[in-house]
Design an enzyme around this catalytic site. Structure first.
Site, mmCIF file in Angstrom:
data_model
loop_
_atom_site.group_PDB
_atom_site.id
_atom_site.type_symbol
_atom_site.label_atom_id
_atom_site.label_comp_id
_atom_site.label_asym_id
_atom_site.label_seq_id
_atom_site.Cartn_x
_atom_site.Cartn_y
_atom_site.Cartn_z
ATOM 1 N N HIS A 62 0.858 -1.199 0.000
ATOM 2 C CA HIS A 62 0.000 0.000 0.000
ATOM 3 C C HIS A 62 0.893 1.247 0.000
ATOM 4 C CE1 HIS A 62 -3.969 1.888 1.501
ATOM 5 N NE2 HIS A 62 -3.120 2.892 1.435
ATOM 6 N N HIS A 64 1.486 5.091 -1.901
ATOM 7 C CA HIS A 64 1.028 6.153 -2.803
ATOM 8 C C HIS A 64 2.240 6.647 -3.595
ATOM 9 C CE1 HIS A 64 -3.022 6.240 -1.131
ATOM 10 N NE2 HIS A 64 -2.440 5.991 0.029
ATOM 11 N N GLU A 71 -4.743 17.008 1.829
ATOM 12 C CA GLU A 71 -6.120 17.274 2.251
ATOM 13 C C GLU A 71 -6.260 18.667 2.823
ATOM 14 O OE1 GLU A 71 -7.784 13.991 4.417
ATOM 15 O OE2 GLU A 71 -6.584 12.573 3.284
ATOM 16 N N TYR A 131 -10.531 5.892 -4.110
ATOM 17 C CA TYR A 131 -11.434 5.904 -2.955
ATOM 18 C C TYR A 131 -12.897 5.678 -3.325
ATOM 19 C CZ TYR A 131 -8.934 7.599 1.229
ATOM 20 O OH TYR A 131 -8.169 7.724 2.342
ATOM 21 N N ARG A 164 -14.625 10.696 3.609
ATOM 22 C CA ARG A 164 -14.097 11.037 2.282
ATOM 23 C C ARG A 164 -14.536 10.038 1.216
ATOM 24 N NH1 ARG A 164 -8.200 10.809 4.680
ATOM 25 N NH2 ARG A 164 -9.340 9.159 5.765
ATOM 26 N N HIS A 225 -5.755 -0.340 7.296
ATOM 27 C CA HIS A 225 -5.800 0.656 8.386
ATOM 28 C C HIS A 225 -6.543 0.082 9.596
ATOM 29 C CE1 HIS A 225 -4.557 3.126 5.113
ATOM 30 N NE2 HIS A 225 -5.751 3.431 4.655
ATOM 31 N N ASP A 280 1.470 2.753 3.760
ATOM 32 C CA ASP A 280 0.664 3.924 3.371
ATOM 33 C C ASP A 280 1.577 5.112 3.030
ATOM 34 O OD1 ASP A 280 -1.614 5.364 2.793
ATOM 35 O OD2 ASP A 280 -2.238 5.639 4.870
ATOM 36 N N SER A 284 -1.740 10.941 2.783
ATOM 37 C CA SER A 284 -1.949 11.954 3.819
ATOM 38 C C SER A 284 -3.161 11.537 4.645
ATOM 39 C CB SER A 284 -2.213 13.314 3.194
ATOM 40 O OG SER A 284 -3.414 13.267 2.458
HETATM 41 ZN ZN ZN Z 1 -6.198 4.625 3.011
#
Ligand code: ZN
Length: 376
Positions: A62, A64, A71, A131, A164, A225, A280, A284
């Site tokens: 995971h 990015h 954000e 997402y 979100r 998470h 992760d 953010s």
């Molecule tokens: Zn996440």
């Protein structure tokens, strides 16, 4: 290039004692009892392994890799991760993904970055989507993305129980999971649905509802998470008991830090084969915290040094289990003859000394080697 690691203590990730390990090209060619002298010769670069420990290179499921969107407005958009940060953290395989921002960050850029990192010696895959649902894809369809684009191994991170998210309902999620499952069957890939679970009240409810009302296998889903708060963590324990896999996020300080979480799993008799850890990195959070890829290994060391967990117990969570989740085991996540030569070498205090990625020495004496040094 051919390397011989001599007399090095190996965790595969299970402990097998001292071995000689011969790396030929990008693979582990042979592992034998030490000092067998079978493999020495002028073309072989011998490395004395006495006093060193060898582990599989870590698999971070995971990351990015093009940075999260931030954000807090446009100035908070995060930069791309770079090769040196990944490899010097002991990570040799990453799965890249988009986060909450699928407007200023997109899948084409994600795929391009995955290819760039691959050309720099890191094994990479990506999740299609992001997402929100309906899913964004590259070809217009999740199944097609999986079948037509080699690097796509599943869908994610799809957010549930988060302010979100797009607040998907059962039908939305089931449609996505079915398409991803089919893509996995056709392409021979894992077909994982990787779920970001937020701090929302509903936790894993939507997922457990989906599993109760459909015939999809529970192993297809990987919620992450799961250590972000106590309530969700308790759900993680129950979910593993039902046969599900869970992913923890390293560097967590607001919720339950990984070393504490793993210790609590052990106390609760959770089958650790169902558990993975990912960083992760580049993501953010609403609190402005930015994930770092270094946190993965730091949490592993803390688990060993502070919580006195054996390396055999904690390393599978970032190697074998992580590779299994994305259908890459035993090519990745193990030290075995025929596996890719992704090897993390530490001293007895677990400080990283060397890293091999696809048979190339990329970290030496604890320092990253620039690409030009290992172009052959
Ligand atoms: Zn996440």
């Amino acid at each position: 290039m051919i390397y011989l690691l001599k007399n090095i203590e190996c965790y595969c990730p299970e402990y097998v004692g001292a071995k000689d390990v011969l790396i030929a090209g990008d693979r582990i060619y042979k592992m034998t009892e030490p000092n067998s002298h079978l493999m020495e010769g002028p073309a072989v670069n011998s490395i004395a392994g006495h006093g060193l420990l060898a582990f599989p290179g870590m698999v971070d499921g995971h990351v990015h890799i093009i940075g999260g969107g931030g954000e807090d407005g446009f100035t908070s958009r995060l930069p791309e991760i770079n090769r040196n940060d990944v490899l010097s953290a002991g990570v040799t395989t990453v799965v890249g993904l988009l986060g909450a921002d699928n407007r200023t960050k997109n899948l084409n850029a994600l795929l391009a970055k995955a290819r760039a990192l691959a050309s720099q010696g890191i094994t990479t895959f990506i999740y299609t989507g992001s997402y929100t649902l309906p899913m964004i894809t590259m070809t217009g369809d999740v199944t097609d993305d999986m079948v037509l684009i080699d690097k796509v191994i599943g869908a994610g991170e799809v957010a549930i129980s988060d302010h979100r998210s797009s607040h998907p309902d059962l039908k939305d999620l089931l449609e996505l999971a079915t398409k991803t499952y089919l893509g996995g069957l056709i392409s021979g890939k894992a077909g994982v649905v990787h779920l970001h679970v937020g701090d929302g009240k509903s936790g894993l409810r939507l997922l457990t509802q989906l599993l109760a009302e459909s015939d999809l296998p529970i192993q297809q889903f990987l919620p992450t998470h799961m250590n972000r708060n106590q309530r969700l963590f308790q759900q993680a324990i129950d979910y593993t008991r039902a046969g599900g896999n869970v992913d923890l996020t390293s560097g967590e300080i607001d919720g339950i830090p990984v070393p504490d979480a793993v210790q609590a799993f052990i106390k609760n008799d959770v089958n650790l084969q169902r558990v993975t850890i990912s960083s992760d990195a580049g993501g953010s959070s609403p609190t402005g915290k930015i994930g770092s890829i270094k946190s993965l290994y730091l949490d592993v060391i803390d688990s060993i040094v502070q919580k006195k967990l054996s390396p055999e117990l904690i390393f599978p969570l970032v190697t074998r289990n992580a590779a299994q989740r994305i259908g890459l085991y035993p090519r990745k996540g193990t030290l075995s003859e025929g596996s890719d030569a992704d090897i993390l070498i530490t001293d007895k205090n677990y400080q990283i000394v060397k890293v091999f990625s696809m048979g190339k020495l990329v970290v030496d004496k604890g320092e990253i080697l620039e690409e030009a040094n290992n172009a052959t």
